[in-house]
Motif scaffolding. Structure first.
Motif, PDB file in Angstrom:
ATOM      1  N   ALA A   1       0.831  -1.210   0.000  1.00  0.00           N
ATOM      2  CA  ALA A   1       0.000   0.000   0.000  1.00  0.00           C
ATOM      3  C   ALA A   1       0.861   1.254   0.000  1.00  0.00           C
ATOM      4  O   ALA A   1       0.553   2.227  -0.703  1.00  0.00           O
ATOM      5  N   ILE A   2       1.950   1.236   0.746  1.00  0.00           N
ATOM      6  CA  ILE A   2       2.858   2.385   0.763  1.00  0.00           C
ATOM      7  C   ILE A   2       3.442   2.618  -0.629  1.00  0.00           C
ATOM      8  O   ILE A   2       3.520   3.770  -1.091  1.00  0.00           O
ATOM      9  N   SER A   3       3.831   1.555  -1.311  1.00  0.00           N
ATOM     10  CA  SER A   3       4.377   1.701  -2.667  1.00  0.00           C
ATOM     11  C   SER A   3       3.325   2.229  -3.642  1.00  0.00           C
ATOM     12  O   SER A   3       3.623   3.073  -4.490  1.00  0.00           O
ATOM     13  N   VAL A   4       2.100   1.720  -3.525  1.00  0.00           N
ATOM     14  CA  VAL A   4       1.018   2.192  -4.404  1.00  0.00           C
ATOM     15  C   VAL A   4       0.726   3.664  -4.134  1.00  0.00           C
ATOM     16  O   VAL A   4       0.571   4.469  -5.067  1.00  0.00           O
ATOM     17  N   ILE A   5       0.658   4.052  -2.870  1.00  0.00           N
ATOM     18  CA  ILE A   5       0.408   5.454  -2.523  1.00  0.00           C
ATOM     19  C   ILE A   5       1.534   6.342  -3.042  1.00  0.00           C
ATOM     20  O   ILE A   5       1.287   7.422  -3.600  1.00  0.00           O
ATOM     21  N   ASN A   6       2.764   5.886  -2.892  1.00  0.00           N
ATOM     22  CA  ASN A   6       3.902   6.637  -3.424  1.00  0.00           C
ATOM     23  C   ASN A   6       3.738   6.837  -4.934  1.00  0.00           C
ATOM     24  O   ASN A   6       3.931   7.942  -5.447  1.00  0.00           O
ATOM     25  N   ALA A   7       3.364   5.793  -5.646  1.00  0.00           N
ATOM     26  CA  ALA A   7       3.163   5.890  -7.096  1.00  0.00           C
ATOM     27  C   ALA A   7       2.052   6.882  -7.426  1.00  0.00           C
ATOM     28  O   ALA A   7       2.203   7.709  -8.339  1.00  0.00           O
ATOM     29  N   LEU A   8       0.960   6.810  -6.699  1.00  0.00           N
ATOM     30  CA  LEU A   8      -0.152   7.722  -6.969  1.00  0.00           C
ATOM     31  C   LEU A   8       0.249   9.178  -6.734  1.00  0.00           C
ATOM     32  O   LEU A   8      -0.147  10.062  -7.495  1.00  0.00           O
ATOM     33  N   LEU A   9       1.047   9.412  -5.702  1.00  0.00           N
ATOM     34  CA  LEU A   9       1.537  10.767  -5.452  1.00  0.00           C
ATOM     35  C   LEU A   9       2.464  11.229  -6.577  1.00  0.00           C
ATOM     36  O   LEU A   9       2.421  12.388  -6.985  1.00  0.00           O
ATOM     37  N   MET A  10       3.287  10.324  -7.077  1.00  0.00           N
ATOM     38  CA  MET A  10       4.191  10.658  -8.180  1.00  0.00           C
ATOM     39  C   MET A  10       3.393  11.026  -9.427  1.00  0.00           C
ATOM     40  O   MET A  10       3.764  11.942 -10.164  1.00  0.00           O
ATOM     41  N   TRP A  11       2.309  10.322  -9.663  1.00  0.00           N
ATOM     42  CA  TRP A  11       1.477  10.589 -10.842  1.00  0.00           C
ATOM     43  C   TRP A  11       0.623  11.832 -10.674  1.00  0.00           C
ATOM     44  O   TRP A  11       0.422  12.585 -11.615  1.00  0.00           O
ATOM     45  N   ALA A  12       0.091  12.031  -9.479  1.00  0.00           N
ATOM     46  CA  ALA A  12      -0.837  13.137  -9.253  1.00  0.00           C
ATOM     47  C   ALA A  12      -0.126  14.495  -9.250  1.00  0.00           C
ATOM     48  O   ALA A  12      -0.654  15.465  -9.789  1.00  0.00           O
ATOM     49  N   ASP A  13       1.036  14.557  -8.629  1.00  0.00           N
ATOM     50  CA  ASP A  13       1.767  15.819  -8.546  1.00  0.00           C
ATOM     51  C   ASP A  13       3.256  15.520  -8.445  1.00  0.00           C
ATOM     52  O   ASP A  13       3.873  15.637  -7.379  1.00  0.00           O
ATOM     53  N   GLY A  14       3.810  15.116  -9.566  1.00  0.00           N
ATOM     54  CA  GLY A  14       5.212  14.710  -9.623  1.00  0.00           C
ATOM     55  C   GLY A  14       6.168  15.786  -9.150  1.00  0.00           C
ATOM     56  O   GLY A  14       7.167  15.494  -8.497  1.00  0.00           O
ATOM     57  N   ARG A  15       5.876  17.016  -9.466  1.00  0.00           N
ATOM     58  CA  ARG A  15       6.753  18.118  -9.067  1.00  0.00           C
ATOM     59  C   ARG A  15       6.808  18.245  -7.551  1.00  0.00           C
ATOM     60  O   ARG A  15       7.872  18.376  -6.963  1.00  0.00           O
ATOM     61  N   ARG A  16       5.645  18.188  -6.906  1.00  0.00           N
ATOM     62  CA  ARG A  16       5.623  18.282  -5.444  1.00  0.00           C
ATOM     63  C   ARG A  16       6.318  17.075  -4.823  1.00  0.00           C
ATOM     64  O   ARG A  16       7.071  17.217  -3.856  1.00  0.00           O
ATOM     65  N   TRP A  17       6.078  15.872  -5.374  1.00  0.00           N
ATOM     66  CA  TRP A  17       6.749  14.671  -4.884  1.00  0.00           C
ATOM     67  C   TRP A  17       8.263  14.859  -4.996  1.00  0.00           C
ATOM     68  O   TRP A  17       8.996  14.607  -4.043  1.00  0.00           O
ATOM     69  N   TYR A  18       8.710  15.303  -6.150  1.00  0.00           N
ATOM     70  CA  TYR A  18      10.138  15.493  -6.418  1.00  0.00           C
ATOM     71  C   TYR A  18      10.765  16.468  -5.433  1.00  0.00           C
ATOM     72  O   TYR A  18      11.864  16.237  -4.922  1.00  0.00           O
ATOM     73  N   ASP A  19      10.082  17.549  -5.159  1.00  0.00           N
ATOM     74  CA  ASP A  19      10.613  18.575  -4.267  1.00  0.00           C
ATOM     75  C   ASP A  19      10.526  18.190  -2.794  1.00  0.00           C
ATOM     76  O   ASP A  19      11.266  18.733  -1.972  1.00  0.00           O
ATOM     77  N   SER A  20       9.632  17.281  -2.419  1.00  0.00           N
ATOM     78  CA  SER A  20       9.408  17.002  -1.004  1.00  0.00           C
ATOM     79  C   SER A  20      10.118  15.758  -0.480  1.00  0.00           C
ATOM     80  O   SER A  20      10.318  15.639   0.729  1.00  0.00           O
ATOM     81  N   VAL A  21      10.517  14.830  -1.338  1.00  0.00           N
ATOM     82  CA  VAL A  21      11.188  13.616  -0.869  1.00  0.00           C
ATOM     83  C   VAL A  21      12.674  13.921  -0.676  1.00  0.00           C
ATOM     84  O   VAL A  21      13.344  14.357  -1.624  1.00  0.00           O
ATOM     85  N   PRO A  22      13.199  13.701   0.526  1.00  0.00           N
ATOM     86  CA  PRO A  22      14.600  14.031   0.792  1.00  0.00           C
ATOM     87  C   PRO A  22      15.559  13.336  -0.187  1.00  0.00           C
ATOM     88  O   PRO A  22      15.458  12.143  -0.443  1.00  0.00           O
ATOM     89  N   GLY A  23      16.470  14.125  -0.723  1.00  0.00           N
ATOM     90  CA  GLY A  23      17.513  13.592  -1.589  1.00  0.00           C
ATOM     91  C   GLY A  23      17.186  13.525  -3.063  1.00  0.00           C
ATOM     92  O   GLY A  23      18.084  13.470  -3.897  1.00  0.00           O
ATOM     93  N   VAL A  24      15.914  13.524  -3.423  1.00  0.00           N
ATOM     94  CA  VAL A  24      15.549  13.362  -4.832  1.00  0.00           C
ATOM     95  C   VAL A  24      16.065  14.525  -5.674  1.00  0.00           C
ATOM     96  O   VAL A  24      16.606  14.324  -6.757  1.00  0.00           O
ATOM     97  N   ALA A  25      15.934  15.734  -5.165  1.00  0.00           N
ATOM     98  CA  ALA A  25      16.359  16.905  -5.933  1.00  0.00           C
ATOM     99  C   ALA A  25      17.860  16.903  -6.207  1.00  0.00           C
ATOM    100  O   ALA A  25      18.318  17.540  -7.154  1.00  0.00           O
ATOM    101  N   PHE A  26      18.648  16.173  -5.407  1.00  0.00           N
ATOM    102  CA  PHE A  26      20.097  16.099  -5.618  1.00  0.00           C
ATOM    103  C   PHE A  26      20.459  15.212  -6.810  1.00  0.00           C
ATOM    104  O   PHE A  26      21.612  15.180  -7.218  1.00  0.00           O
TER     105      PHE A  26
END
Length: 131
Positions: free
Chosen positions: A12-37
């Motif tokens: 469920a955590i993986s599915v929710i993560n995927a849905l967040l990536m699809w729904a607002d990828g930019r916000r996901w990208y900016d909010s997950v630690p380390g991704v922007a690096f």
């Protein structure tokens, strides 16, 4: 029984993560630690990775739903384990001074440990009915 429940939660955590990536990828990208690096935001790449997390999550949820679907969970956990292996490599590189690991605590807690647990719970226990 606890392995099935853990598979369901991790899935469920993986599915929710995927849905967040699809729904607002930019916000996901900016909010997950380390991704922007990792480089500039690429919406297509974030959506592709979301698809991998979605498939992995469904495999683990299938294991929770029906024990005989454990091979699907193994496939899903395989992606999570390969993803975690990349993070382990980055942490080793940081220890050797080859690269910088800015989020090692997050990597261990949110990527490496869940992947290891996913691999463990994906396989059936002795005496558990399976295909």
């Amino acid at each position: 029984m606890w392995k099935r429940a853990a598979a369901g939660v991790l899935g469920a955590i993986s599915v929710i993560n995927a849905l967040l990536m699809w729904a607002d990828g930019r916000r996901w990208y900016d909010s997950v630690p380390g991704v922007a690096f990792t480089g500039p935001y690429n919406p297509h790449f974030v959506q592709d990775i979301g698809a991998a997390f979605f498939a992995a999550g469904l495999g683990l949820v299938a294991r929770a739903w029906r024990p005989r679907y454990w091979p699907a969970a193994v496939a899903g956990a395989g992606f999570l384990a390969l993803h975690a292996a990349i993070h382990v490599g980055m942490l080793i590189g940081a220890m050797l001074g080859i690269c910088t690991a800015r989020t090692w605590g997050f990597d261990i807690a949110a990527v490496i440990l869940p992947a290891a647990l996913s691999l463990y719970v994906a396989f059936p226990s002795k005496g558990e009915s399976h295909a």
